[in-house]
Write a protein that holds these residues in place. Structure first.
Motif, PDB file in Angstrom:
ATOM      1  N   UNK A  13       1.139  -0.933  -0.058  1.00 23.71           N
ATOM      2  CA  UNK A  13      -0.386   0.349  -0.300  1.00 23.71           C
ATOM      3  C   UNK A  13       0.821   1.661  -0.314  1.00 23.71           C
ATOM      4  N   UNK A  14       1.852   0.883   0.513  1.00 23.36           N
ATOM      5  CA  UNK A  14       2.340   2.770   0.708  1.00 23.36           C
ATOM      6  C   UNK A  14       2.796   2.455  -0.471  1.00 23.36           C
ATOM      7  N   UNK A  15       3.553   2.364  -0.938  1.00 19.06           N
ATOM      8  CA  UNK A  15       3.811   2.578  -2.965  1.00 19.06           C
ATOM      9  C   UNK A  15       3.083   2.956  -3.799  1.00 19.06           C
ATOM     10  N   UNK A  16       1.901   2.130  -3.778  1.00 21.43           N
ATOM     11  CA  UNK A  16       0.947   2.815  -4.272  1.00 21.43           C
ATOM     12  C   UNK A  16       0.419   4.191  -3.978  1.00 21.43           C
ATOM     13  N   UNK A  17       0.284   4.576  -2.666  1.00 17.59           N
ATOM     14  CA  UNK A  17       0.039   5.567  -2.765  1.00 17.59           C
ATOM     15  C   UNK A  17       1.734   6.576  -1.940  1.00 17.59           C
ATOM     16  N   UNK A  18       2.424   5.982  -2.452  1.00 13.02           N
ATOM     17  CA  UNK A  18       4.041   7.211  -3.085  1.00 13.02           C
ATOM     18  C   UNK A  18       3.921   7.635  -4.495  1.00 13.02           C
TER      19      UNK A  18
END
Length: 457
Positions: A13-18
């Motif tokens: 999820x953090x990469x998608x948010x980034x």
């Protein structure tokens, strides 16, 4: 004008948010942050600066979990300190919580003072911190009921993504002033974002816009649960999203931004025609309107001003001195195209007049015979209370001078603005758009506010 993103049910999820925040960098450059929940706790990372500079692969790898909320900050007022960046995180009676917010709470000061009187301690200038205090101090038993309780106490423009250790709650205010859309991944995960351009980059499929007054609840193993948390919905989408804020490839509330700007340019040409040899846009947000203006008049369109893309947007820089310098750093004319020509220069809006003055002077210095300034928006005469950086009437050139006086100040051969009627017809008269910057009709929070936005998101 901030960007928010919420991701639920994604493996990283953090990469998608980034990448979503990267796609929406234009909505705020002062600070960025992401918080991730893994079912047991929430981890937060935020700093001043732009997305690509703040986050490294190692940082993203340390933010493990399938639920993430993120934020790009554009401050309407107050401090630009790292402490005023988002997400805003806290531990409270029911566990941990993280909040991101796009908009502006117009009753910020009253709510804050009441909270302080009851013993609350604030660490930032952001109106967003009010939200987390109201949730924490609510006497309701569940988080969802605490959120509903909080919503009864705040007024203004807001899109919220609220994250617990296992759930995510997304809310759009009853006026729908700021945009928010829902997308879905092929593997079943979901995301929400301020603009649909974020979906395109991360491979999410647009599902629909979040409705004004709607709350979506995301929980593992379930489809998003929709609930209308306001009985009286009064849809007023912000016209400035189409004029300036949003990326041209985004669709805001079902309307493509590029197409709307093209229509504004055509309407501007019909209302303010002029005998010219060439139409030039102020890059980049004036391009579509300039194309529409040129097409309607049957005049050649040229990209006669080169933009240095390594310099940030001047409008969202916090000080006037930096704005002045960055205009010169950012824009450079192609003299070969301009010399000896009668040119129309099309910009998306005119706020303070600083940029327009320098552009007109730049074109005259490049040899233009005449410089006709055309603005693909109405005159901005009133401060906005809902999240635009126009703090006082004193800073708004159209609030203090006539069109002819402004023309003299910026040095243009002629000056023309799109009318309010031309704007609404371009956008479609089926909606009651938020036009407070142009007509001063404050539908949320009472009468005209001459002191400007008080929020810090």
């Amino acid at each position: 004008m901030c960007a928010i993103v919420g991701v639920f049910g994604a493996k990283k999820a953090s990469t998608v948010a980034y990448y979503s925040l990267f796609a929406m960098q234009h909505r705020g450059q002062e600070a960025t942050g992401i918080s991730v929940a893994n079912g047991e706790n929430i981890a937060v990372y935020k700093k001043k600066g732009m997305v690509a500079d703040v986050f490294s692969q190692a940082t993203l790898d340390n933010l493990e979990g399938t639920c993430a909320v993120g934020h790009n900050r554009y401050s309407t007022a107050g401090s630009d300190s790292a402490g005023d960046s988002q997400p805003v995180f806290a531990k409270y009676k029911l566990g941990e919580i993280s909040v991101v917010h796009n908009g502006n709470l117009i009753n910020k000061q009253e709510v804050r003072q009441e909270l302080i009187d009851k013993g609350a301690i604030f660490q930032t200038d952001m109106d967003t911190e009010n939200i987390i205090h109201l949730i924490a101090k609510s006497q309701e038993d569940s988080l969802v009921d605490r959120i509903k309780d909080m919503l009864t106490k705040i007024e203004g423009a807001y899109c919220l993504a609220i994250q617990s250790r296992s759930k995510m709650f997304v809310i759009r205010d009853r006026f729908g002033i700021r945009p928010l859309s829902l997308g879905k991944f092929k593997d079943g995960g979901y995301m929400v974002a301020s603009e649909t351009c974020a979906f395109d980059l991360v491979g999410a499929k647009f599902v629909r816009d979040v409705k004004p007054g709607e709350m979506l609840t995301f929980e593992e193993g379930q489809e998003p649960q929709s609930e209308m948390v306001f009985e009286n919905v009064d849809f007023h989408p912000c016209a400035f999203e189409y004029i300036y804020f949003a990326r041209p490839d985004s669709d805001i509330d079902g309307k493509n931004v590029y197409a709307m700007r093209l229509e504004m340019g055509k309407a501007l040409a019909r209302e303010t025609p002029v005998e010219i040899d060439l139409v030039l846009p102020v890059p980049d947000s004036g391009v579509a309107a300039a194309k529409g203006y040129a097409d309607e008049l049957g005049v050649p369109f040229e990209m006669g001003i080169v933009r240095n893309h390594y310099v940030g947007r001047t409008f969202i820089e916090p000080t006037q001195a930096i704005r002045d310098l960055k205009v010169k750093m950012k824009l450079s004319p192609i003299k070969h195209l301009i010399k000896g020509k009668r040119v129309a220069i099309i910009d998306d809006s005119l706020v303070r007049g600083t940029t327009s003055t320098q552009i007109v002077r730049m074109l005259l210095d490049a040899g233009a015979k005449e410089v006709h300034m055309r603005i693909a928006a109405p005159e901005i005469k009133y401060p906005c209370r809902y999240g635009i950086d126009t703090p006082t009437k004193a800073e708004l050139i159209s609030a203090n001078y006539t069109v002819e006086e402004i023309r003299e100040k910026i040095g243009a051969t002629s000056l023309g603005f799109l009318s309010i009627e031309g704007l609404t017809q371009s956008l479609g008269n089926e909606r009651n758009y938020s036009l407070v910057s142009f007509d001063g009709k404050y539908f949320a929070g009472g009468n005209e506010d001459t002191t400007g936005c008080a929020g810090g998101c």
